[in-house]
Design an enzyme around this catalytic site. Structure first.
Site, PDB file in Angstrom:
ATOM      1  N   THR A   1      -1.875   0.408   8.987  1.00  0.00           N
ATOM      2  CA  THR A   1      -1.753   1.748   9.564  1.00  0.00           C
ATOM      3  C   THR A   1      -2.669   1.846  10.785  1.00  0.00           C
ATOM      4  O   THR A   1      -3.505   2.733  10.888  1.00  0.00           O
ATOM      5  CB  THR A   1      -2.120   2.811   8.505  1.00  0.00           C
ATOM      6  OG1 THR A   1      -1.364   2.562   7.329  1.00  0.00           O
ATOM      7  CG2 THR A   1      -1.796   4.208   8.982  1.00  0.00           C
ATOM      8  N   CYS A  40       5.314   1.032   5.419  1.00  0.00           N
ATOM      9  CA  CYS A  40       4.624  -0.150   4.887  1.00  0.00           C
ATOM     10  C   CYS A  40       5.553  -1.250   4.379  1.00  0.00           C
ATOM     11  O   CYS A  40       5.556  -2.371   4.893  1.00  0.00           O
ATOM     12  CB  CYS A  40       3.676   0.265   3.769  1.00  0.00           C
ATOM     13  SG  CYS A  40       2.382   1.415   4.268  1.00  0.00           S
ATOM     14  N   HIS A  90       2.467  -5.072  -1.503  1.00  0.00           N
ATOM     15  CA  HIS A  90       3.409  -3.949  -1.350  1.00  0.00           C
ATOM     16  C   HIS A  90       4.831  -4.430  -1.076  1.00  0.00           C
ATOM     17  O   HIS A  90       5.597  -3.773  -0.381  1.00  0.00           O
ATOM     18  CB  HIS A  90       2.932  -3.008  -0.235  1.00  0.00           C
ATOM     19  CG  HIS A  90       3.367  -1.585  -0.438  1.00  0.00           C
ATOM     20  ND1 HIS A  90       3.254  -0.614   0.540  1.00  0.00           N
ATOM     21  CD2 HIS A  90       3.939  -0.954  -1.500  1.00  0.00           C
ATOM     22  CE1 HIS A  90       3.711   0.529   0.097  1.00  0.00           C
ATOM     23  NE2 HIS A  90       4.134   0.359  -1.137  1.00  0.00           N
ATOM     24  N   ASP A 269       0.940  -3.432  10.270  1.00  0.00           N
ATOM     25  CA  ASP A 269       2.324  -3.199   9.841  1.00  0.00           C
ATOM     26  C   ASP A 269       2.976  -2.079  10.649  1.00  0.00           C
ATOM     27  O   ASP A 269       4.167  -2.127  10.939  1.00  0.00           O
ATOM     28  CB  ASP A 269       2.417  -2.952   8.330  1.00  0.00           C
ATOM     29  CG  ASP A 269       1.458  -1.914   7.794  1.00  0.00           C
ATOM     30  OD1 ASP A 269       0.747  -1.260   8.588  1.00  0.00           O
ATOM     31  OD2 ASP A 269       1.410  -1.753   6.555  1.00  0.00           O
ATOM     32  N   HIS A 270       2.209  -1.075  11.016  1.00  0.00           N
ATOM     33  CA  HIS A 270       2.717   0.053  11.815  1.00  0.00           C
ATOM     34  C   HIS A 270       1.526   0.892  12.232  1.00  0.00           C
ATOM     35  O   HIS A 270       0.394   0.649  11.805  1.00  0.00           O
ATOM     36  CB  HIS A 270       3.708   0.908  11.005  1.00  0.00           C
ATOM     37  CG  HIS A 270       3.139   1.355   9.681  1.00  0.00           C
ATOM     38  ND1 HIS A 270       2.192   2.344   9.586  1.00  0.00           N
ATOM     39  CD2 HIS A 270       3.369   0.912   8.424  1.00  0.00           C
ATOM     40  CE1 HIS A 270       1.857   2.503   8.323  1.00  0.00           C
ATOM     41  NE2 HIS A 270       2.549   1.638   7.591  1.00  0.00           N
TER      42      HIS A 270
END
Length: 326
Positions: A1, A40, A90, A269-270
């Site tokens: 994140t 995610c 995840h 991831d983002h």
């Protein structure tokens, strides 16, 4: 994140990321790298399968990729590489912190997902991990450096690097931080004040004419006064600064033990909206704050301090790694 604005090398030295900045100075900084999905699990499916989420089946959180699709550990194991993974996974189709079962074709000895971390620190401390809101609460709960998830993830990575010897290897070090709950050694939560947090010019912007999904998302994240929101963001920024130190520990171990023949890639991831466009967190929006990600790569003998404006994506990672591996 972590979006690009939270890495100093992308133009914001106030965020305090000296180790990532040094990686950029000694390698290549990609300006136009994009996540395969700003959420995610789908983002991770792009990273670890080399395919887009609608193709591999992990199109939303807590949905695993189709088991017929090989993941990074399986692929590199097939070609004779030692494959190790430590940290947030995840991708098993269970809840956020995982099921504790090694996956993806990676060796089990270094596996340390959220469930294993929770089991190690015990239910009382893990409950505090998820609920602490002040540095004082972190201290009262006993969150010294050795009790932080990221520190233990880095320890396992460094252990693997010390044991792998001359074997070819693929090591993934997956830090959960700076994702919420942003837990760090307490002093990092005290590093930033609300005045240090940059306010987006479009903070709390109206959503007139925007897609209905954005209205639904906004309703789940009620509007906050800027100073109240910025005060909450200090934990996010402090955690971002903290995890840079753990990243630095791993990079130093690579340099010391395998520096002459090891590619290092760093990405997230983002991103996070951080209030831009009147939105927070991440999800079904296509703004640069959550789609345009930090992406750094350093190859021994490769370019130093270079900047690439070539389009790059998570799904490019595995094919490029396989090219470099021959």
């Amino acid at each position: 994140t972590q979006n690009k604005s939270m890495v100093g090398a992308y133009g914001n030295p106030a965020v305090d990321t000296p180790n990532l900045d040094r990686l950029a100075q000694t390698g290549v900084r990609f300006e136009r790298a994009y996540t395969s999905c700003p959420l995610c699990t789908p983002a991770r499916s792009g990273l670890f399968t080399g395919t887009h989420p609608p193709v591999n089946g992990a199109w939303c959180n807590n949905v695993a990729p189709n088991p017929a699709i090989p993941l990074m550990g399986e692929i590199f194991g097939h070609y004779g590489y030692r494959a190790a993974y430590t940290g947030k996974w995840h991708l098993d189709g269970s809840a956020y912190f995982g099921d504790g079962v090694p996956g993806g074709g990676f060796e089990p000895d270094w596996w340390y997902d959220g469930k294993r971390y929770a089991q190690d620190i015990g239910p009382e401390m893990f409950s505090a991990y998820r609920t602490c809101k002040t540095a004082g609460e972190l201290r009262a709960a006993g969150f010294t450096e050795d009790k932080i998830w990221g520190h233990r993830v880095a320890d396992r990575a460094i252990d693997f690097l010390g044991q792998v010897g001359d074997d070819p290897f693929c090591l993934v070090v997956s830090f959960d931080e700076p994702h919420g709950p942003h837990v760090t050694p307490p002093e990092y939560w005290e590093q930033f004040t609300a005045d240090d947090i940059p306010q987006p010019p479009n903070y709390n912007a109206p959503l007139d004419g925007k897609p209905q999904l954005q209205h639904v998302h906004r309703a789940s994240h009620p509007e906050l006064d800027w100073l109240e929101f910025a005060a909450r963001q200090t934990r996010f920024f402090g955690c971002n600064s903290y995890v840079d130190r753990e990243i630095g520990r791993v990079v130093e171990a690579v340099e010391r033990l395998h520096g002459d023949d090891t590619l290092i890639v760093y990405t997230s991831d983002h991103g996070d909206m951080m209030g831009a466009h009147g939105l927070r967190s991440k999800g079904p929006m296509m703004y640069k704050e959550i789609t345009n990600i930090p992406f750094l790569a350093r190859l021994p003998g490769g370019p130093r301090g270079a900047v690439s404006r070539a389009l790059a994506s998570h799904v490019d990672l595995i094919p490029t790694m396989l090219d470099l591996a021959g």
